[in-house]
Design an enzyme around this catalytic site. Structure first.
Site, short mmCIF file in Angstrom:
data_model
loop_
_atom_site.label_atom_id
_atom_site.label_comp_id
_atom_site.label_asym_id
_atom_site.label_seq_id
_atom_site.Cartn_x
_atom_site.Cartn_y
_atom_site.Cartn_z
N LYS A 164 0.84 -1.20 0.00
CA LYS A 164 0.00 0.00 0.00
C LYS A 164 0.88 1.26 0.00
O LYS A 164 2.10 1.17 -0.01
CB LYS A 164 -0.94 -0.02 1.21
CG LYS A 164 -1.73 -1.33 1.36
CD LYS A 164 -2.79 -1.50 0.28
CE LYS A 164 -3.32 -2.92 0.18
NZ LYS A 164 -4.18 -3.35 1.26
C1 LIG Z 1 -5.01 -4.39 1.85
C2 LIG Z 1 -6.49 -4.29 1.97
C3 LIG Z 1 -7.18 -4.63 3.16
C4 LIG Z 1 -6.53 -5.29 4.34
O1 LIG Z 1 -5.39 -4.70 4.81
P1 LIG Z 1 -4.33 -5.54 5.66
O2 LIG Z 1 -3.46 -4.49 6.23
O3 LIG Z 1 -3.61 -6.44 4.69
O4 LIG Z 1 -5.06 -6.30 6.70
C5 LIG Z 1 -8.55 -4.41 3.20
N1 LIG Z 1 -9.22 -3.92 2.15
C6 LIG Z 1 -8.61 -3.63 0.98
C7 LIG Z 1 -9.42 -3.07 -0.14
C8 LIG Z 1 -7.24 -3.82 0.85
O5 LIG Z 1 -6.64 -3.57 -0.32
#
Ligand SMILES: *Cc1c(COP(=O)(O)O)cnc(C)c1O
Length: 392
Positions: A205
């Protein structure tokens, strides 16, 4: 001798034994860690605190400040952020939570953690976002919440979603895990567009903490409920800790907060770089037959987390062919309602969300991350051109 009049020989796909566009695989996403990020973590490691120390509050204040959100609460993952949001608004057994099916499974799982039923809605065929129009079809007397997903980094039309939530008495939560650094068409930053907004600090991210997540809100009572939930349901403000609700251990350690704070300072630059790379793709793919980028909402500040292309040729074959060319393309996402768990537990089935189901068979995400060079992007464009040309 006659090479000046001969048509160029069609390039042989690497999949068929031809020469690949790249010798090494370009991943679809990658974190960027600078020396000052390393230094920040080392300072945390040498300090008195590894878990909940001063760096948690420092990170929360910096995050809230940067987004213009009133409160930010750091938690251990984006999934924890979504779960805490469900808890804070009182989602429970008998409740329904409207969720777009074109998302990561965690968006829906969080409703299930709290005993509720996720109700899957379809998406717009152009943007692949679920707006008020798609959500409204599934809002009923049991709807406790609507979760909006800023798919690929593009903010949903939150004005309409807020109106729908208001009219139907549902709460509005943003899964903004793709959209950190983005804004809505009115210029309001992502993180201030719903009652609760959730973010992930996973390395793929926009901002990496290892694992981590954040919830933002303007409501102090919701912020307090999330702080309590991340710490076993304990309230530590006055006297001995008292447990009033069943919480979790969803705390984010100081080590991770040190990294996240250091990364936060570079967020704007990194989003700018993502936009430049995505713009390069947009320009190339606008004139390439057989591919269609996602539609863009006019005026919205797209965070460009994913670059999604829709293909007319055989997508699975194109994925394999691109990988053979050294391009780490992937798919976001198989529709959540088609996973065996949801089909068995909640009776969901194919045909329920036709737009998302059709799109899921045609889309792929191309490499896009801030430390990619223009040359990397040009190799992606060349490989897409080569593969799509050979397969259509
Ligand atoms: C990455 C993501 C999550 C979850 O995040 P984590 O930190 O991996 O638990 C939830 N929703 C979306 C749309 C994501 O891309």
């Amino acid at each position: 001798m006659s090479h000046d009049i001969a048509a160029p020989a069609p390039e042989v796909l690497a999949l068929a034994g031809g020469r690949p566009v790249r010798d090494t695989l370009l991943p679809y996403g990658r974190h960027a860690i600078d020396d000052d990020d390393v230094d920040a973590v080392v300072r945390a490691l040498r300090s008195d605190w590894l878990t909940t120390g001063p760096r948690v509050a420092e990170f929360e204040a910096a995050f809230a400040g940067q987004l213009g959100a009133r409160h930010a609460v750091a938690v251990s993952s984006g999934t924890a952020a979504l779960h805490a949001a469900m808890h804070a608004i009182g989602v429970g057994p008998g409740d329904e939570v409207v969720v777009p099916t074109l998302t990561f499974v965690a968006t829906a799982n969080c409703a299930v953690y709290e005993g509720a039923r996720p109700v899957f809605c379809d998406v717009d065929p152009g943007t692949l976002l679920a707006g008020a129009e798609q959500a409204a079809a599934h809002v009923g007397p049991h709807t406790r919440a609507i979760v909006a997903v800023d798919y690929a980094g593009q903010a949903c039309a939150y004005g309409d979603l807020r109106a729908l939530a208001r009219e139907s008495g549902a709460r509005l939560v943003a899964d903004a895990c793709h959209a950190l650094g983005g804004s809505d068409a009115d210029g309001c930053p992502v993180g201030t567009l719903a009652e609760l907004s959730t973010f992930s600090l996973h390395p793929v991210k926009a901002l990496a903490a290892g694992e981590g997540g954040v919830v933002t809100t303007a409501d102090p009572a919701l912020a307090r409920a999330i702080r309590r939930f991340r710490d076993h349901g304990l309230e530590r403000e006055r006297g001995p800790a008292t447990m009033t609700v069943l919480g979790r251990n969803y705390r984010l350690p100081d080590i991770a907060c040190a990294l996240a704070t250091s990364q936060l300072a570079k967020l704007e630059d990194r989003v700018r770089r993502r936009r430049a790379l995505a713009g390069r793709y947009d320009e190339a793919f606008a004139t390439l037959a057989g591919v269609q980028p996602l539609a863009l909402r006019p005026g919205a500040g797209h965070a460009r987390h994913l670059y999604v292309l829709r293909l007319e040729c055989d997508r699975d074959l194109a994925l394999r062919a691109l990988r053979a060319e050294g391009i780490g393309a992937t798919v976001h996402f198989p529709p959540v309602h088609l996973h065996p768990y949801y089909r068995q537990r909640f009776g969901t089935r194919p045909g329920q969300c036709p737009v998302a189901e059709d799109a899921a068979g045609r889309i792929l995400s191309l490499p896009l991350f801030p430390t990619m060079t223009d040359g990397d992007a040009d190799a992606v464009i060349e490989a897409v051109d080569k593969v799509v040309g050979a397969l259509t």
